[in-house]
Enzyme design. Sequence first.
Site, PDB file in Angstrom:
ATOM      1  N   TYR A  21       1.010  -1.159  -0.074  1.00  0.00           N
ATOM      2  CA  TYR A  21      -0.005   0.103  -0.068  1.00  0.00           C
ATOM      3  C   TYR A  21       0.972   1.146  -0.070  1.00  0.00           C
ATOM      4  CZ  TYR A  21      -4.402  -2.281   0.980  1.00  0.00           C
ATOM      5  OH  TYR A  21      -5.470  -2.951   0.804  1.00  0.00           O
ATOM      6  N   THR A  93       5.623  -3.093   9.564  1.00  0.00           N
ATOM      7  CA  THR A  93       5.957  -3.155  11.007  1.00  0.00           C
ATOM      8  C   THR A  93       4.872  -3.419  12.003  1.00  0.00           C
ATOM      9  OG1 THR A  93       5.917  -0.747  10.857  1.00  0.00           O
ATOM     10  CG2 THR A  93       8.173  -1.710  10.928  1.00  0.00           C
ATOM     11  N   LYS A 215       5.020  10.623  13.665  1.00  0.00           N
ATOM     12  CA  LYS A 215       4.303   9.785  12.983  1.00  0.00           C
ATOM     13  C   LYS A 215       3.674   8.806  14.171  1.00  0.00           C
ATOM     14  CE  LYS A 215       2.526   6.675  10.476  1.00  0.00           C
ATOM     15  NZ  LYS A 215       1.393   6.948   9.604  1.00  0.00           N
ATOM     16  N   ASN A 219      -1.156   8.982  14.923  1.00  0.00           N
ATOM     17  CA  ASN A 219      -1.910   7.869  15.058  1.00  0.00           C
ATOM     18  C   ASN A 219      -2.467   7.723  16.799  1.00  0.00           C
ATOM     19  OD1 ASN A 219      -2.259   7.221  12.371  1.00  0.00           O
ATOM     20  ND2 ASN A 219      -0.433   6.131  12.366  1.00  0.00           N
ATOM     21  N   HIS A 253     -20.265  23.180  20.599  1.00  0.00           N
ATOM     22  CA  HIS A 253     -19.295  24.079  21.023  1.00  0.00           C
ATOM     23  C   HIS A 253     -18.404  24.331  20.263  1.00  0.00           C
ATOM     24  CE1 HIS A 253     -15.999  25.466  23.415  1.00  0.00           C
ATOM     25  NE2 HIS A 253     -16.764  25.446  24.668  1.00  0.00           N
ATOM     26  N   ARG A 255     -15.335  25.090  20.229  1.00  0.00           N
ATOM     27  CA  ARG A 255     -14.120  24.527  20.168  1.00  0.00           C
ATOM     28  C   ARG A 255     -14.092  23.115  20.690  1.00  0.00           C
ATOM     29  NH1 ARG A 255     -14.240  29.540  21.296  1.00  0.00           N
ATOM     30  NH2 ARG A 255     -15.103  28.966  23.561  1.00  0.00           N
ATOM     31  N   GLY A 266      -9.218  -0.284  13.807  1.00  0.00           N
ATOM     32  CA  GLY A 266      -8.603  -1.271  12.752  1.00  0.00           C
ATOM     33  C   GLY A 266      -7.584  -0.365  11.973  1.00  0.00           C
ATOM     34  N   CYS A 269      -2.338   1.151  10.990  1.00  0.00           N
ATOM     35  CA  CYS A 269      -1.794   2.025  11.877  1.00  0.00           C
ATOM     36  C   CYS A 269      -2.179   2.294  13.230  1.00  0.00           C
ATOM     37  CB  CYS A 269      -1.770   3.416  11.003  1.00  0.00           C
ATOM     38  SG  CYS A 269      -0.951   3.315   9.681  1.00  0.00           S
TER      39      CYS A 269
END
Length: 408
Positions: A21, A93, A215, A219, A253, A255, A266, A269
């Site tokens: 991917y 990984t 990175k 996630n 709201h 903010r 799922g 990552c």
Amino acid sequence: MTNKQPAAATPQTIVVVGTGYVGLPAALMLAKAGHKVVGVDINENLVRAINEGVMHIRESELQTLMDDPTVKANIHAQSTPCEGDVFIIAVPTPLDERKKIAEMVYVDDAVRSIIPFLRPGNLVIIESTIPPLTCREHITPMIEEATSLKVGETLYLAHCPERILPGDIFHEIVHNDRIIGGINEITQEKAAAIYASFVKGQLFKTDDITAELAKLMENSYRDVNIALANEFNAVAETLGIDGRGVIELANRHPRVNILMPGIGVGGHCIPIDPWFIKEIDPANSRLIFTSRLINDEMPHRIAAKIRHAVRGVSSPRIIALGAAYKPNTEDLRESPALEIVELLREDGYDVQHYDPLVEGMGYTSLLELARDADMLAILIAHDDIISELERSRSEVEQVMRTPIIYRY
Ligand SMILES: NC(=O)c1ccc[n+]([C@@H]2O[C@H](COP(=O)([O-])OP(=O)(O)OC[C@H]3O[C@@H](n4cnc5c(N)ncnc54)[C@H](O)[C@@H]3O)[C@@H](O)[C@H]2O)c1
């Protein structure tokens, strides 16, 4: 950190190790930009498919890119690496499920596989998601112990993480901003020039450790916020009120922007990367850890709800719909829907699982699948499933033995 945009690199030979991917779209973009690209994958079927011009990722724009004459002329796939100017590593990984740490075997194998081909002046870019310090404390010694190269001096090592969204890869790989984490300034310049060949988003140059952590932060941020939504929803359920409705009101709201609850997290990552922060600094990742537990528990909670919904039905026949990890994709990786079905089957329930987007998952039509069923459990609300249900709900209920339609 600097984002002065560099000029694109002159054409180079780029070896992309891992053509899934992440690796294949990058390889195609680089080929389109005029580089000579060698895609390397241990999966022979993938190598063959690339050489035959067949795209394994279901995105029509990527197939179009693959069919482009410039791309065809510049890309070639094989199962072992070769010499080049730049090496990009984009292998998996995954999580070591027992230890909850990064499983580095694929990255290690990939790095070992390119070592015989490394020459002074080469640039090695790790696109795989990796725990902080991996470039400095893991990959650098691997290379330096096996060669006479000195990382940062005669060999350049960078971490340039990917943030593409499967389903919209073609657009995102070009337009997303990108972090270029080089081990030193010259590395950052060299790596940025490669990405400047096809990225229209901004390139932010920084060091490798910052890139590695950024990175993982991205996630983990998503995971923690999904956990918060799941927790809010559970509290609303305890109170007997509509969790989504409360969240929508709270979001009025100016903010506040709470995410929506879901059946679990799922994909490749979000359920994995937060563990890499815990791996490196457990004392300071308690919120991240708790969020992981909350989200990992969701499939169990949903399975319990389904059991509860069919409790009065003898030998219930359950049709579960949606197997991908999120709506409108065919990607099954780490899918909570699969886990829910597995949990129910382990308990002896008769569950048939269908997904119109996943090859081989036998989807025909709601009306046909619902016949004589006791429950339709919509686990993943693909647009196709929802519009079909809206169109034919009353007919669907008529053909069911017990018309229980569950949607989380
Ligand atoms: N998929 C995403 O949306 C996404 C987004 C951002 C980051 N990432 C990260 O990018 C990395 C790659 O993910 P992916 O989704 O492309 O994985 P993938 O499974 O789609 O592709 C990885 C490919 O690497 C190949 N491979 C494994 N070991 C190899 C080796 N030693 N030599 C050559 N090929 C080898 C596999 O056969 C496979 O085709 C992972 O670290 C992932 O966390 C993925």
